[in-house]
Design a protein around this motif. Structure first.
Motif, PDB file in Angstrom:
ATOM      1  N   CYS A  53       0.858  -1.184   0.000  1.00  0.00           N
ATOM      2  CA  CYS A  53       0.000   0.000   0.000  1.00  0.00           C
ATOM      3  C   CYS A  53       0.894   1.235   0.000  1.00  0.00           C
ATOM      4  CB  CYS A  53      -0.908  -0.007   1.229  1.00  0.00           C
ATOM      5  SG  CYS A  53      -2.051   1.383   1.309  1.00  0.00           S
ATOM      6  N   ASN A  54       0.816   2.018  -1.069  1.00  0.00           N
ATOM      7  CA  ASN A  54       1.654   3.209  -1.211  1.00  0.00           C
ATOM      8  C   ASN A  54       0.807   4.471  -1.106  1.00  0.00           C
ATOM      9  OD1 ASN A  54       4.016   1.671  -1.784  1.00  0.00           O
ATOM     10  ND2 ASN A  54       3.340   1.447  -3.900  1.00  0.00           N
ATOM     11  N   ASP A  91       5.485  -7.490   8.440  1.00  0.00           N
ATOM     12  CA  ASP A  91       4.911  -6.211   8.015  1.00  0.00           C
ATOM     13  C   ASP A  91       5.945  -5.126   8.256  1.00  0.00           C
ATOM     14  OD1 ASP A  91       2.502  -7.543   7.633  1.00  0.00           O
ATOM     15  OD2 ASP A  91       1.621  -6.832   9.519  1.00  0.00           O
ATOM     16  N   ASN A  92       5.902  -4.084   7.438  1.00  0.00           N
ATOM     17  CA  ASN A  92       6.700  -2.907   7.773  1.00  0.00           C
ATOM     18  C   ASN A  92       6.156  -1.675   7.077  1.00  0.00           C
ATOM     19  OD1 ASN A  92       8.578  -1.900   5.453  1.00  0.00           O
ATOM     20  ND2 ASN A  92       8.769  -4.128   5.349  1.00  0.00           N
ATOM     21  N   PHE A  93       6.359  -0.561   7.737  1.00  0.00           N
ATOM     22  CA  PHE A  93       6.051   0.754   7.190  1.00  0.00           C
ATOM     23  C   PHE A  93       7.374   1.433   6.896  1.00  0.00           C
ATOM     24  CE2 PHE A  93       5.895   5.322   8.303  1.00  0.00           C
ATOM     25  CZ  PHE A  93       5.077   5.776   7.277  1.00  0.00           C
ATOM     26  N   GLN A  94       7.493   2.039   5.719  1.00  0.00           N
ATOM     27  CA  GLN A  94       8.757   2.665   5.349  1.00  0.00           C
ATOM     28  C   GLN A  94       8.527   4.036   4.742  1.00  0.00           C
ATOM     29  OE1 GLN A  94      11.498   0.203   3.225  1.00  0.00           O
ATOM     30  NE2 GLN A  94      12.970   1.835   2.889  1.00  0.00           N
ATOM     31  N   VAL A  95       9.351   4.996   5.191  1.00  0.00           N
ATOM     32  CA  VAL A  95       9.435   6.312   4.577  1.00  0.00           C
ATOM     33  C   VAL A  95      10.917   6.650   4.502  1.00  0.00           C
ATOM     34  CG1 VAL A  95       8.982   7.380   6.837  1.00  0.00           C
ATOM     35  CG2 VAL A  95       8.832   8.755   4.747  1.00  0.00           C
ATOM     36  N   LYS A  96      11.406   6.861   3.299  1.00  0.00           N
ATOM     37  CA  LYS A  96      12.842   7.002   3.056  1.00  0.00           C
ATOM     38  C   LYS A  96      13.553   5.774   3.622  1.00  0.00           C
ATOM     39  CE  LYS A  96      13.198  11.971   2.392  1.00  0.00           C
ATOM     40  NZ  LYS A  96      13.942  13.201   2.732  1.00  0.00           N
ATOM     41  N   THR A 124       5.119   3.840   2.423  1.00  0.00           N
ATOM     42  CA  THR A 124       4.820   2.503   1.913  1.00  0.00           C
ATOM     43  C   THR A 124       4.591   1.510   3.043  1.00  0.00           C
ATOM     44  OG1 THR A 124       6.175   2.913  -0.055  1.00  0.00           O
ATOM     45  CG2 THR A 124       5.645   0.623   0.450  1.00  0.00           C
ATOM     46  N   PHE A 125       3.487   0.789   2.958  1.00  0.00           N
ATOM     47  CA  PHE A 125       3.216  -0.342   3.843  1.00  0.00           C
ATOM     48  C   PHE A 125       3.412  -1.625   3.047  1.00  0.00           C
ATOM     49  CE2 PHE A 125       0.970   3.052   5.948  1.00  0.00           C
ATOM     50  CZ  PHE A 125       1.090   2.764   7.299  1.00  0.00           C
ATOM     51  N   THR A 126       4.230  -2.530   3.574  1.00  0.00           N
ATOM     52  CA  THR A 126       4.421  -3.847   2.975  1.00  0.00           C
ATOM     53  C   THR A 126       3.904  -4.878   3.969  1.00  0.00           C
ATOM     54  OG1 THR A 126       6.382  -3.072   1.785  1.00  0.00           O
ATOM     55  CG2 THR A 126       6.074  -5.453   1.974  1.00  0.00           C
ATOM     56  N   LEU A 127       2.912  -5.653   3.558  1.00  0.00           N
ATOM     57  CA  LEU A 127       2.186  -6.522   4.477  1.00  0.00           C
ATOM     58  C   LEU A 127       2.256  -7.975   4.032  1.00  0.00           C
ATOM     59  CD1 LEU A 127      -1.023  -4.300   4.631  1.00  0.00           C
ATOM     60  CD2 LEU A 127       0.902  -4.231   6.224  1.00  0.00           C
ATOM     61  N   THR A 128       2.202  -8.868   5.005  1.00  0.00           N
ATOM     62  CA  THR A 128       2.132 -10.297   4.719  1.00  0.00           C
ATOM     63  C   THR A 128       0.681 -10.694   4.466  1.00  0.00           C
ATOM     64  OG1 THR A 128       4.101 -10.865   5.995  1.00  0.00           O
ATOM     65  CG2 THR A 128       2.468 -12.598   5.705  1.00  0.00           C
ATOM     66  N   PRO A 139      -3.756  -5.685  10.442  1.00  0.00           N
ATOM     67  CA  PRO A 139      -3.110  -4.368  10.459  1.00  0.00           C
ATOM     68  C   PRO A 139      -4.121  -3.229  10.472  1.00  0.00           C
ATOM     69  CG  PRO A 139      -3.023  -5.291   8.255  1.00  0.00           C
ATOM     70  CD  PRO A 139      -3.570  -6.368   9.145  1.00  0.00           C
ATOM     71  N   ARG A 140      -3.720  -2.141  11.082  1.00  0.00           N
ATOM     72  CA  ARG A 140      -4.550  -0.933  11.097  1.00  0.00           C
ATOM     73  C   ARG A 140      -3.628   0.272  11.146  1.00  0.00           C
ATOM     74  NH1 ARG A 140      -4.519   1.016  16.337  1.00  0.00           N
ATOM     75  NH2 ARG A 140      -3.829  -0.504  17.899  1.00  0.00           N
ATOM     76  N   TRP A 141      -4.038   1.339  10.495  1.00  0.00           N
ATOM     77  CA  TRP A 141      -3.288   2.591  10.606  1.00  0.00           C
ATOM     78  C   TRP A 141      -4.167   3.774  10.238  1.00  0.00           C
ATOM     79  CZ3 TRP A 141      -1.933  -0.961   6.689  1.00  0.00           C
ATOM     80  CH2 TRP A 141      -2.157  -0.555   5.370  1.00  0.00           C
ATOM     81  N   ARG A 142      -3.923   4.846  10.928  1.00  0.00           N
ATOM     82  CA  ARG A 142      -4.525   6.158  10.654  1.00  0.00           C
ATOM     83  C   ARG A 142      -3.453   7.174  11.026  1.00  0.00           C
ATOM     84  NH1 ARG A 142      -9.649   9.117  10.729  1.00  0.00           N
ATOM     85  NH2 ARG A 142      -9.367  11.110  11.800  1.00  0.00           N
ATOM     86  N   ILE A 143      -2.865   7.798  10.024  1.00  0.00           N
ATOM     87  CA  ILE A 143      -1.710   8.670  10.228  1.00  0.00           C
ATOM     88  C   ILE A 143      -2.017  10.048   9.664  1.00  0.00           C
ATOM     89  CG2 ILE A 143       0.749   9.003   9.767  1.00  0.00           C
ATOM     90  CD1 ILE A 143       0.964   5.981   9.316  1.00  0.00           C
ATOM     91  N   LEU A 144      -1.836  11.070  10.484  1.00  0.00           N
ATOM     92  CA  LEU A 144      -1.980  12.445  10.020  1.00  0.00           C
ATOM     93  C   LEU A 144      -0.623  12.925   9.514  1.00  0.00           C
ATOM     94  CD1 LEU A 144      -3.481  15.130   9.669  1.00  0.00           C
ATOM     95  CD2 LEU A 144      -2.920  15.658  12.063  1.00  0.00           C
TER      96      LEU A 144
END
Length: 346
Positions: A53-54, A91-96, A124-128, A139-144
């Motif tokens: 998920c980008n 799972d991982n979330f990546q920015v730069k 970018t979220f990379t999920l299994t 997984p769940r996320w809500r990011i401002l």
């Protein structure tokens, strides 16, 4: 921004939310694969998600120098032991070059942006696949995501565009808070409003308030494990008359290799003067700190349980900055849970 511009870019203007002299707060919600060209945007996990998920954040102008990401909700699979290192393998979330996993509700991070030349940032979220690993947490996320402006540079390019001079610290563009505040007869420039949250360059986390709580990533109220191979700065705003910063530990348990009767996790125990392969180098670095319960103990590196249920005071000159480091080693017999501390600046 103007309401028409907000609606044109796909945003919403909540009624009563910082409506001021014809300007509006503008917020949008961005799903997987979407792009946003707004001051503030929420990225959320869709109802149906894939293994990647980008989210594409497009800079709203060439004075943007930072992004602040507030994790209102954030839960991915936790780090797992891979070859002796807690790693975000499922799972991982990546920015730069920053990666994160686990539970991090209420945390935040800053992302430095090169003004004028960096046009977008990918989150970018990379999920299994949960069909393959059904035992993993959903997984769940809500990011401002907030774009932060630096004041325009003194120098101007030939085409008239104002850019930030990367050789000059951000603080030089910010007026001293002791000066008489400037009166704006219309809405002040965005970079003036952003001064309250503008972090020093290189800080992964920044706390502008004189008191608050800090904790390691994936802390989970003392039930988690911080990821390996982390090294980042936690910064605090220092006002002109501030003299010291104190930390009171509510929980503290970092990795270690060996302790001694007269050293329960300070300095050379945590970070040896001579590199020693196979020796833990997980630590929290608080420059020139003094333990309040034992004034004769002065140290800068803290590991193991050396700060458990105690307080330290630091009176170093310069910015208030501490550093956290985790290495690639992990010993399940010595849990690497992390820390939770309150701080007070005075």
């Amino acid at each position: 921004m103007r309401r028409a511009d907000c609606l044109r870019d796909g945003g919403e203007t909540p009624p009563g939310d910082c409506d001021r002299k014809g300007t509006y707060c503008c917020t949008a919600f961005l799903g997987c694969g979407g792009s946003a060209h707004l001051k503030r945007v929420y990225i959320e996990r869709p109802e149906v998600f894939e293994t990647s998920c980008n989210h594409n954040i497009i800079m709203i102008n060439e004075n943007i120098c930072q992004l602040r990401l507030d994790f209102e909700e954030f839960e991915l699979a936790p780090p797992f032991d891979v070859g002796g290192t807690p790693t975000c393998i499922f799972d991982n979330f990546q920015v730069k070059d920053f990666q994160l996993c686990g539970v991090n509700d209420g945390q935040h991070v800053y992302v430095d942006v090169t003004p004028g030349t960096q046009l977008n940032v990918e989150l970018t979220f990379t999920l299994t696949d949960r069909m393959v690993n059904p035992g993993l947490v959903n997984p769940r996320w809500r990011i401002l995501v907030t774009q932060i402006e630096c004041p325009p540079a003194v120098a101007t390019l030939r085409d008239g565009r104002n850019l930030i001079d990367e050789s000059v610290p951000y603080e030089q563009y910010i007026p001293e808070i002791t000066r008489e505040p400037k009166v704006y007869h219309t809405a002040p420039p965005a970079y003036v409003l952003d001064q309250a949250i503008l972090a020093p360059r290189g800080c992964l986390q920044y706390f502008p308030n004189p008191s608050g709580i800090i904790e390691s990533f994936n802390f989970q109220n003392g039930r988690g494990t911080y990821p390996g191979n982390m090294n980042y700065a936690i910064c605090f705003r220092r006002r002109p008359n501030d003299k010291r910063i104190s930390f009171t530990s509510h929980f503290f348990q970092l990795g270690f290799t060996i302790l001694s009767a007269d050293n329960e996790g300070y300095d050379n125990i945590c970070f040896t003067q001579i590199e020693s392969p196979g020796r833990s180098e997980d630590y929290l670095f608080i420059p020139q700190a003094v333990r309040q319960s034992f004034p004769n103990v002065r140290a800068s590196y803290f590991c193991a349980q050396s700060l458990a249920n105690t307080s330290v005071i630091a009176t170093q000159s310069g910015p208030f900055v501490i550093h956290f480091n985790s290495d690639s080693l992990y010993d399940s017999q010595r849990p690497e849970i992390g820390f939770r501390m309150s701080y007070q600046i005075s």
